[in-house]
Design a protein around this motif. Structure first.
Motif, PDB file in Angstrom:
ATOM      1  N   LYS A 157      12.545  14.701  -5.366  1.00 47.41           N
ATOM      2  CA  LYS A 157      12.210  14.198  -4.029  1.00 47.41           C
ATOM      3  C   LYS A 157      10.913  13.400  -4.075  1.00 47.41           C
ATOM      4  O   LYS A 157      10.816  12.316  -3.477  1.00 47.41           O
ATOM      5  N   GLU A 158       9.930  13.927  -4.792  1.00 49.50           N
ATOM      6  CA  GLU A 158       8.653  13.221  -4.919  1.00 49.50           C
ATOM      7  C   GLU A 158       8.849  11.881  -5.619  1.00 49.50           C
ATOM      8  O   GLU A 158       8.306  10.855  -5.192  1.00 49.50           O
ATOM      9  N   ALA A 159       9.664  11.876  -6.674  1.00 48.80           N
ATOM     10  CA  ALA A 159       9.937  10.639  -7.403  1.00 48.80           C
ATOM     11  C   ALA A 159      10.614   9.610  -6.503  1.00 48.80           C
ATOM     12  O   ALA A 159      10.308   8.420  -6.547  1.00 48.80           O
ATOM     13  N   SER A 160      11.517  10.095  -5.655  1.00 52.13           N
ATOM     14  CA  SER A 160      12.238   9.201  -4.741  1.00 52.13           C
ATOM     15  C   SER A 160      11.286   8.572  -3.725  1.00 52.13           C
ATOM     16  O   SER A 160      11.372   7.367  -3.444  1.00 52.13           O
ATOM     17  N   ILE A 161      10.370   9.373  -3.195  1.00 50.69           N
ATOM     18  CA  ILE A 161       9.426   8.860  -2.194  1.00 50.69           C
ATOM     19  C   ILE A 161       8.474   7.844  -2.825  1.00 50.69           C
ATOM     20  O   ILE A 161       8.174   6.799  -2.230  1.00 50.69           O
ATOM     21  N   ILE A 162       8.007   8.132  -4.047  1.00 49.95           N
ATOM     22  CA  ILE A 162       7.119   7.192  -4.732  1.00 49.95           C
ATOM     23  C   ILE A 162       7.820   5.857  -4.932  1.00 49.95           C
ATOM     24  O   ILE A 162       7.241   4.785  -4.699  1.00 49.95           O
ATOM     25  N   ARG A 163       9.071   5.910  -5.340  1.00 49.18           N
ATOM     26  CA  ARG A 163       9.827   4.661  -5.538  1.00 49.18           C
ATOM     27  C   ARG A 163      10.003   3.929  -4.210  1.00 49.18           C
ATOM     28  O   ARG A 163       9.934   2.696  -4.162  1.00 49.18           O
ATOM     29  N   GLN A 164      10.210   4.655  -3.140  1.00 47.81           N
ATOM     30  CA  GLN A 164      10.334   4.016  -1.828  1.00 47.81           C
ATOM     31  C   GLN A 164       9.077   3.225  -1.487  1.00 47.81           C
ATOM     32  O   GLN A 164       9.159   2.094  -0.995  1.00 47.81           O
ATOM     33  N   TYR A 165       7.936   3.815  -1.768  1.00 44.78           N
ATOM     34  CA  TYR A 165       6.674   3.122  -1.503  1.00 44.78           C
ATOM     35  C   TYR A 165       6.534   1.881  -2.380  1.00 44.78           C
ATOM     36  O   TYR A 165       6.095   0.814  -1.909  1.00 44.78           O
ATOM     37  N   ASP A 166       6.888   1.996  -3.652  1.00 46.21           N
ATOM     38  CA  ASP A 166       6.790   0.850  -4.555  1.00 46.21           C
ATOM     39  C   ASP A 166       7.640  -0.314  -4.041  1.00 46.21           C
ATOM     40  O   ASP A 166       7.195  -1.465  -4.020  1.00 46.21           O
ATOM     41  N   LEU A 167       8.855  -0.009  -3.611  1.00 43.22           N
ATOM     42  CA  LEU A 167       9.755  -1.049  -3.114  1.00 43.22           C
ATOM     43  C   LEU A 167       9.286  -1.611  -1.779  1.00 43.22           C
ATOM     44  O   LEU A 167       9.288  -2.828  -1.568  1.00 43.22           O
ATOM     45  N   ALA A 168       8.894  -0.730  -0.867  1.00 43.95           N
ATOM     46  CA  ALA A 168       8.475  -1.181   0.465  1.00 43.95           C
ATOM     47  C   ALA A 168       7.224  -2.050   0.382  1.00 43.95           C
ATOM     48  O   ALA A 168       7.142  -3.098   1.043  1.00 43.95           O
ATOM     49  N   ILE A 169       6.260  -1.641  -0.427  1.00 40.70           N
ATOM     50  CA  ILE A 169       5.032  -2.432  -0.565  1.00 40.70           C
ATOM     51  C   ILE A 169       5.345  -3.794  -1.193  1.00 40.70           C
ATOM     52  O   ILE A 169       4.794  -4.824  -0.783  1.00 40.70           O
ATOM     53  N   SER A 170       6.239  -3.807  -2.174  1.00 36.99           N
ATOM     54  CA  SER A 170       6.665  -5.082  -2.754  1.00 36.99           C
ATOM     55  C   SER A 170       7.299  -5.965  -1.684  1.00 36.99           C
ATOM     56  O   SER A 170       7.070  -7.181  -1.642  1.00 36.99           O
ATOM     57  N   TYR A 171       8.088  -5.359  -0.821  1.00 35.59           N
ATOM     58  CA  TYR A 171       8.754  -6.080   0.265  1.00 35.59           C
ATOM     59  C   TYR A 171       7.725  -6.677   1.224  1.00 35.59           C
ATOM     60  O   TYR A 171       7.797  -7.866   1.572  1.00 35.59           O
ATOM     61  N   TYR A 172       6.748  -5.888   1.622  1.00 33.37           N
ATOM     62  CA  TYR A 172       5.735  -6.362   2.567  1.00 33.37           C
ATOM     63  C   TYR A 172       4.947  -7.544   2.007  1.00 33.37           C
ATOM     64  O   TYR A 172       4.495  -8.412   2.756  1.00 33.37           O
ATOM     65  N   ASN A 173       4.817  -7.586   0.686  1.00 28.16           N
ATOM     66  CA  ASN A 173       4.079  -8.681   0.061  1.00 28.16           C
ATOM     67  C   ASN A 173       4.880  -9.978  -0.024  1.00 28.16           C
ATOM     68  O   ASN A 173       4.365 -10.994  -0.508  1.00 28.16           O
ATOM     69  N   THR A 174       6.114  -9.963   0.451  1.00 31.19           N
ATOM     70  CA  THR A 174       6.895 -11.203   0.533  1.00 31.19           C
ATOM     71  C   THR A 174       6.771 -11.824   1.927  1.00 31.19           C
ATOM     72  O   THR A 174       7.230 -12.937   2.144  1.00 31.19           O
ATOM     73  N   PHE A 175       6.161 -11.106   2.867  1.00 32.28           N
ATOM     74  CA  PHE A 175       6.028 -11.592   4.240  1.00 32.28           C
ATOM     75  C   PHE A 175       4.873 -12.596   4.336  1.00 32.28           C
ATOM     76  O   PHE A 175       4.101 -12.775   3.397  1.00 32.28           O
ATOM     77  N   SER A 176       4.740 -13.223   5.507  1.00 30.02           N
ATOM     78  CA  SER A 176       3.570 -14.063   5.767  1.00 30.02           C
ATOM     79  C   SER A 176       2.331 -13.179   5.652  1.00 30.02           C
ATOM     80  O   SER A 176       2.412 -11.948   5.809  1.00 30.02           O
ATOM     81  N   LYS A 183       1.728  -4.818   8.387  1.00 31.95           N
ATOM     82  CA  LYS A 183       2.580  -3.778   7.801  1.00 31.95           C
ATOM     83  C   LYS A 183       1.761  -2.819   6.930  1.00 31.95           C
ATOM     84  O   LYS A 183       1.938  -1.594   6.980  1.00 31.95           O
ATOM     85  N   MET A 184       0.879  -3.371   6.127  1.00 33.28           N
ATOM     86  CA  MET A 184       0.085  -2.545   5.216  1.00 33.28           C
ATOM     87  C   MET A 184      -0.930  -1.690   5.967  1.00 33.28           C
ATOM     88  O   MET A 184      -1.190  -0.546   5.603  1.00 33.28           O
ATOM     89  N   ARG A 185      -1.480  -2.238   7.046  1.00 30.39           N
ATOM     90  CA  ARG A 185      -2.411  -1.457   7.870  1.00 30.39           C
ATOM     91  C   ARG A 185      -1.693  -0.267   8.498  1.00 30.39           C
ATOM     92  O   ARG A 185      -2.228   0.846   8.537  1.00 30.39           O
ATOM     93  N   ALA A 186      -0.496  -0.522   9.012  1.00 28.44           N
ATOM     94  CA  ALA A 186       0.281   0.559   9.619  1.00 28.44           C
ATOM     95  C   ALA A 186       0.594   1.635   8.588  1.00 28.44           C
ATOM     96  O   ALA A 186       0.558   2.843   8.885  1.00 28.44           O
ATOM     97  N   LEU A 187       0.888   1.202   7.377  1.00 31.75           N
ATOM     98  CA  LEU A 187       1.184   2.143   6.301  1.00 31.75           C
ATOM     99  C   LEU A 187      -0.049   2.974   5.959  1.00 31.75           C
ATOM    100  O   LEU A 187       0.033   4.198   5.804  1.00 31.75           O
ATOM    101  N   ALA A 188      -1.208   2.327   5.883  1.00 33.16           N
ATOM    102  CA  ALA A 188      -2.446   3.036   5.580  1.00 33.16           C
ATOM    103  C   ALA A 188      -2.792   4.038   6.677  1.00 33.16           C
ATOM    104  O   ALA A 188      -3.215   5.164   6.397  1.00 33.16           O
ATOM    105  N   LYS A 189      -2.608   3.642   7.927  1.00 36.35           N
ATOM    106  CA  LYS A 189      -2.923   4.540   9.042  1.00 36.35           C
ATOM    107  C   LYS A 189      -1.989   5.756   9.049  1.00 36.35           C
ATOM    108  O   LYS A 189      -2.408   6.872   9.373  1.00 36.35           O
ATOM    109  N   ALA A 190      -0.717   5.539   8.687  1.00 35.67           N
ATOM    110  CA  ALA A 190       0.232   6.661   8.616  1.00 35.67           C
ATOM    111  C   ALA A 190      -0.178   7.627   7.508  1.00 35.67           C
ATOM    112  O   ALA A 190      -0.166   8.854   7.682  1.00 35.67           O
ATOM    113  N   LEU A 191      -0.565   7.077   6.348  1.00 37.70           N
ATOM    114  CA  LEU A 191      -1.015   7.930   5.249  1.00 37.70           C
ATOM    115  C   LEU A 191      -2.313   8.650   5.609  1.00 37.70           C
ATOM    116  O   LEU A 191      -2.532   9.791   5.202  1.00 37.70           O
TER     117      LEU A 191
END
Length: 324
Positions: A157-176, A183-191
């Motif tokens: 489960k931990e491995a799955s969540i880490i991979r989710q973050y890797d993919l999502a952060i990569s995705y956010y870096n394709t945006f304007s 997106k990254m600020r919202a992610l940081a505030k949630a963490l």
């Protein structure tokens, strides 16, 4: 403790270590979401963040985490930090990468500067230690450490969540840039609230995984192999870690390099050889087995441009004696 109304932070934009570092600082100092920025070594994003920070008129403390200094960036960082010091700002730089000698003057400007190759601590580990938040964020710090050192958790489960973050952060870096920052600020505030499992992250990761796989296949079809080096070219719509692993699996080469022709950057990995000398020779930096560099003045979307960067990489690799 600084005045929390005018604390700013800038952290690495492309991985969990950068986001988690920012999250811990946001929690400790109650940093306003609009005062949190994310940068990397791509020229457009780097210049955007430098410009935003340059407009600050009041700042008690600037935290910089999980970001190294490349040779080409020294003067811009020095100019920014000199101005901030002039308005009474305290500079705290917490990093775990090696810096070139040219960056010594940056370190001297800082009130606190922790940097240099660290085999046991990622940036989030350092931030947690310096802020005393190890216990409060134990799960997040542990997962971030595993992610940054490419360790595989025993817990699926931990491995799955880490991979989710890797993919999502990569995705956010394709945006304007503005959307990515949001997106990254919202992610940081949630963490910062201690929330590691995140349904939005899981959803975004699933969406980007499909996009990334298609682009990795395209990258592999045009990859180039020279001696012990494999070089692939991709848009930014690919998970770098997945792409580099796929490139290594296909080529069998020790050194694999992924050139992003959208951002004009390159990511490098090696299983055995120390690629830091090559990264530094190309104006970049990082770690002995995971590094990167920016590419300026070359049109990487053209055949001529790709030939230019391939020749430059091979020439520098011979120069630093990584290959013969």
């Amino acid at each position: 403790m600084p005045n929390t109304s005018d604390v700013f932070s800038v952290s690495h934009a492309t991985d969990l270590d950068g986001v988690a570092s920012a999250a811990l600082l946001a929690s400790k100092y109650n940093i306003d979401e609009k005062h949190i920025f994310f940068a990397d070594h791509s020229a457009e994003l780097f210049d955007y963040v430098i410009e935003k920070l340059s407009s600050i008129r009041q700042c008690s403390t600037l935290f910089i985490t999980d970001i190294s200094v490349n040779k080409a960036e020294v003067d811009k960082w020095y100019g920014l930090l000199s101005r901030l010091k002039g308005i009474g700002c305290k500079i705290v730089w917490l990093d775990h990468h090696s810096w070139p000698k040219e960056a010594d003057k940056i370190a001297k400007l800082c009130d606190i500067a922790i940097f240099g190759e660290n085999k046991s601590m990622c940036a989030t580990d350092i931030v947690a230690r310096e802020t005393g938040l190890e216990s409060k964020y134990r799960e997040i710090v542990k997962a971030t450490h595993m992610s940054d050192f490419a360790l595989v958790p025993k817990d699926k489960k931990e491995a799955s969540i880490i991979r989710q973050y890797d993919l999502a952060i990569s995705y956010y870096n394709t945006f304007s840039i503005s959307k990515m920052q949001s997106k990254m600020r919202a992610l940081a505030k949630a963490l910062a609230k201690g929330k590691f499992e995140n349904t939005q992250v899981a959803k975004d990761a699933k969406a980007f995984d499909k996009i990334s796989r298609r682009n990795i296949e395209k990258m592999l079809s045009g990859a180039v192999e020279i001696k012990d080096i494999a070089i692939g070219f991709s848009s930014d719509k690919a998970c770098y870690d997945d792409a580099l692993e796929a490139l290594r699996n296909k080529s069998g080469k020790d050194i694999v390099i992924l050139v992003d022709y959208d951002k004009n950057t390159a990511s490098m990995r090696a299983q055995h050889k120390n690629i830091m000398p090559l990264a530094l020779a190309l104006g970049g930096g990082g770690h002995p087995h995971a590094a990167g560099f920016s590419i300026k003045g070359i049109n990487l979307k053209s055949k001529k441009g790709r030939e230019q960067i391939i020749n430059k990489i091979i020439s520098k690799a011979k120069e630093v004696k990584i290959i013969k």
